[in-house]
Design a protein around this motif. Structure first.
Motif, mmCIF file in Angstrom:
data_model
loop_
_atom_site.group_PDB
_atom_site.id
_atom_site.type_symbol
_atom_site.label_atom_id
_atom_site.label_comp_id
_atom_site.label_asym_id
_atom_site.label_seq_id
_atom_site.Cartn_x
_atom_site.Cartn_y
_atom_site.Cartn_z
ATOM 1 N N SER A 37 0.628 -1.257 0.087
ATOM 2 C CA SER A 37 -0.118 -0.189 -0.134
ATOM 3 C C SER A 37 0.958 1.351 -0.051
ATOM 4 O O SER A 37 0.469 2.190 -0.963
ATOM 5 C CB SER A 37 -1.118 -0.003 1.012
ATOM 6 O OG SER A 37 -0.198 0.352 2.393
ATOM 7 N N ALA A 41 -14.744 2.432 4.142
ATOM 8 C CA ALA A 41 -13.486 2.188 3.316
ATOM 9 C C ALA A 41 -12.458 2.354 4.104
ATOM 10 O O ALA A 41 -12.201 3.300 4.893
ATOM 11 C CB ALA A 41 -13.680 3.237 2.228
ATOM 12 N N THR A 100 -14.708 -1.794 2.077
ATOM 13 C CA THR A 100 -13.868 -1.881 1.201
ATOM 14 C C THR A 100 -12.311 -1.486 1.574
ATOM 15 O O THR A 100 -12.125 -0.582 2.073
ATOM 16 C CB THR A 100 -14.063 -0.809 -0.065
ATOM 17 O OG1 THR A 100 -15.586 -1.144 -0.464
ATOM 18 C CG2 THR A 100 -13.183 -0.640 -1.174
ATOM 19 N N GLU A 101 -11.321 -2.544 1.214
ATOM 20 C CA GLU A 101 -10.006 -2.622 1.808
ATOM 21 C C GLU A 101 -9.096 -2.357 0.720
ATOM 22 O O GLU A 101 -9.496 -3.019 -0.483
ATOM 23 C CB GLU A 101 -9.824 -3.485 2.832
ATOM 24 C CG GLU A 101 -9.647 -4.834 2.126
ATOM 25 C CD GLU A 101 -9.370 -5.967 3.280
ATOM 26 O OE1 GLU A 101 -8.774 -5.574 4.319
ATOM 27 O OE2 GLU A 101 -9.461 -7.162 3.121
ATOM 28 N N LYS A 114 -10.800 4.162 -5.721
ATOM 29 C CA LYS A 114 -12.015 3.682 -5.388
ATOM 30 C C LYS A 114 -13.212 4.701 -5.089
ATOM 31 O O LYS A 114 -14.402 4.919 -5.313
ATOM 32 C CB LYS A 114 -12.045 2.516 -4.490
ATOM 33 C CG LYS A 114 -11.529 1.359 -5.185
ATOM 34 C CD LYS A 114 -11.316 0.172 -4.184
ATOM 35 C CE LYS A 114 -10.840 -1.064 -4.598
ATOM 36 N NZ LYS A 114 -11.739 -1.974 -5.511
ATOM 37 N N LEU A 145 -7.998 0.867 4.965
ATOM 38 C CA LEU A 145 -6.545 0.627 4.374
ATOM 39 C C LEU A 145 -6.375 -0.649 4.519
ATOM 40 O O LEU A 145 -6.312 -1.310 5.628
ATOM 41 C CB LEU A 145 -5.610 1.799 5.099
ATOM 42 C CG LEU A 145 -5.907 3.066 4.789
ATOM 43 C CD1 LEU A 145 -4.987 3.844 5.673
ATOM 44 C CD2 LEU A 145 -5.573 3.383 3.419
ATOM 45 N N LEU A 205 -7.391 2.660 -2.740
ATOM 46 C CA LEU A 205 -8.507 3.263 -1.911
ATOM 47 C C LEU A 205 -8.944 4.899 -2.451
ATOM 48 O O LEU A 205 -10.036 4.715 -2.620
ATOM 49 C CB LEU A 205 -8.184 3.388 -0.412
ATOM 50 C CG LEU A 205 -9.192 3.656 0.477
ATOM 51 C CD1 LEU A 205 -10.466 2.649 0.619
ATOM 52 C CD2 LEU A 205 -8.769 3.787 1.938
#
Length: 518
Positions: A14, A79, A114-115, A124, A81, A121
């Motif tokens: 990430s 949402a 949502t990860e 998205k 991480l 991220l």
């Protein structure tokens, strides 16, 4: 692959991919596409033919009351991480929020998440916000995204929530919390974010080696004074003081080195590791009041500090120009270095079972200044932000969630599972400093004036990309003049900020058209 290693790899991915995503399509594209507000409920016709407002209902930013959510069922979309435990903990603790909501307000709520890594991220979330969608109700945001999210009013102003819910306006441990995770524009006092996970910088040291009588005797014989061994000693040492320790533990024949620092090009590795050298000496990377970089970053003092920072590579393993967060973890846990400069929130990854009780974590080293010894580190961490396009029910649930999240019971559980506190009450809680090997250092660096954050502008990714390229070129030996490096960064960043209207000052003539290779 173990679960811990899997989480570590996800986290590292990430960090490595964030810059590419933001600098590509990026925040600026989305900001240009949409300048929207929360949709306003339309007027309805009264019986006499005149328009009248809908019957007044409680402001959803108040959260739920005893009756307005009774019997409802809904799903809250978060949402978060990927691979970052503090970002995952709200999901793990969510069943307790669901029980809280049912008991206090009579509704049933489930969660979807949502990860994704930082870059994914943002990519998205941003298009859905630009479209006025409530696909993601509550978001864990990087602090640097505040400008990109706040300028088009994609997120709720925290000020509006605090005005209605003063119990949520919790006193922070220091202004660093407010300035890093909440305020945009810088210095305006306007808050948008709600602190979720704070982070500061420190150094992880091999305590078992410091406590070894043979090492202590050898150090004293070589340098003529006792090897520092305690938190108190290291907390008062300057980076120059550390050099004897680095040199002593640098043993290339054994493939063991005194330290490791971040000089890598990816995301903000070099920037966040080097900028404490600037901040601590009283300098800065820009002027947030005028928006200027030229004349602020490119000074002789900053050039000297850049040269010094890179000179410390002599105490580090080969390949230091590529080092980032993941390298710090690997080198330290694989016992290839005596010390590593690292974000303190990564402490769970830095102290595996085989190093338990063998690690001392201390604040970032100080620097010698005309006013005495001083340190100003860099800030990390993330806030919560609320989608401004939520319908009334989901808006109420977001507020309910934050009220639950900031309860003493929930915060205690969050911290017990690896989170870090940000409030005055949380950081000063009895026993916190002893709750982990790195808690005391974290608290020290979260103190007033001890750390500083970078920009929160929508142009953040472009600014960061410019300086990371240049800094890393110097670390890799591709550019040899530190002053030229800073001139290049200042000229390019000034150009970006002038084009975007962030500063009224054009690029100085001597920096127009400057190239990195000179």
């Amino acid at each position: 692959m173990s679960e811990d290693n899997k989480k570590k790899e996800e986290f590292l991915l990430s960090r490595r991919t964030m810059l590419k995503g933001l600098a590509g399509a990026g925040a600026a594209t989305f900001l240009a596409a949409c300048q929207t507000q929360v949709p306003v409920a339309p007027a309805v016709e009264s019986t006499d033919g005149e328009a009248s407002a809908k019957p007044e209902v409680a402001n959803p930013l108040l959260g739920s009351d005893a009756s307005n959510m009774q019997g409802k069922t809904l799903t809250l979309s978060l949402a978060v991480l990927a691979g970052w435990p503090p970002s995952q903990l709200p999901i793990e603790l969510f069943p307790k929020f669901a029980a809280y909501a049912k008991e206090n307000f009579g509704y049933d709520v489930s969660v979807t998440k949502t990860e994704a890594p930082f870059s994914s991220l943002f990519q998205k979330v941003a298009p859905t916000l630009a479209a006025g969608s409530q696909e993601f109700n509550l978001i864990i945001s990087d602090s640097q995204w505040l400008g990109a999210l706040a300028e088009p009013r994609w997120i709720v102003r925290a000020e509006d929530v605090y005005e209605l819910n003063p119990d949520l306006d919790i006193k922070p441990y220091s202004s660093l919390v407010t300035n890093t995770y909440q305020v945009y524009p810088d210095g305006s006092g306007q808050r948008w974010g709600f602190p979720q996970m704070p982070d500061t910088q420190g150094v992880f040291l091999r305590k078992d080696m410091l406590d070894d009588p043979a090492e202590q005797a050898a150090f004293k014989e070589q340098f003529g004074y006792d090897l520092p061994t305690t938190y108190e000693e290291y907390a008062d040492m300057t980076i120059e003081d550390y050099e004897d320790v680095f040199a002593f533990f640098t043993r290339p024949d054994d493939e063991f080195y005194g330290t490791a620092m971040m000089y890598g090009k990816e995301y903000d590795s070099f920037s966040m590791a080097y900028h404490p050298h600037i901040y601590s000496a009283g300098g800065d990377i820009w002027n947030p009041e005028t928006g200027d970089v030229a004349g602020i970053l490119n000074t002789e003092a900053n050039a000297k500090s850049l040269e010094y920072f890179v000179s410390l590579m002599k105490y580090q393993p080969p390949g230091a120009s590529e080092f980032g967060i993941g390298t710090m973890i690997d080198l330290f846990t694989q016992q290839k270095v005596f010390s590593a400069f690292q974000w303190l929130a990564v402490g769970l990854f830095m102290i595996p079972d085989e190093l338990k009780d063998k690690v001392l974590a201390v604040p970032h080293p100080k620097f010698n200044t005309p006013d005495g010894k001083k340190v100003v580190g860099a800030m990390g961490g993330q806030p919560w932000v609320i989608n401004n396009f939520n319908d009334e029910d989901h808006m109420r649930v977001c507020i309910d969630f934050l009220k639950w999240w900031y309860t003493e019971e929930t915060q205690s559980e969050f911290i017990a599972n690896g989170g870090l506190p940000w409030s005055e009450a949380g950081v000063n809680a009895p026993g916190f400093e002893d709750s982990s090997p790195y808690a005391r250092a974290f608290k020290e660096m979260l103190g007033e004036g001890k750390s500083n954050d970078a920009w929160h502008l929508p142009e953040y990714a472009r600014l960061l990309s410019i300086q990371q390229e240049a800094y890393n070129a110097y670390a890799a030996g591709q550019v040899t003049d530190p002053m030229h490096v800073l001139n290049y960064i200042a000229g390019r960043q000034q150009e970006v900020l002038f084009e975007k209207g962030r500063t009224a000052t054009p690029v100085p003539d001597d920096l127009v058209g400057i190239t990195l290779q000179g």
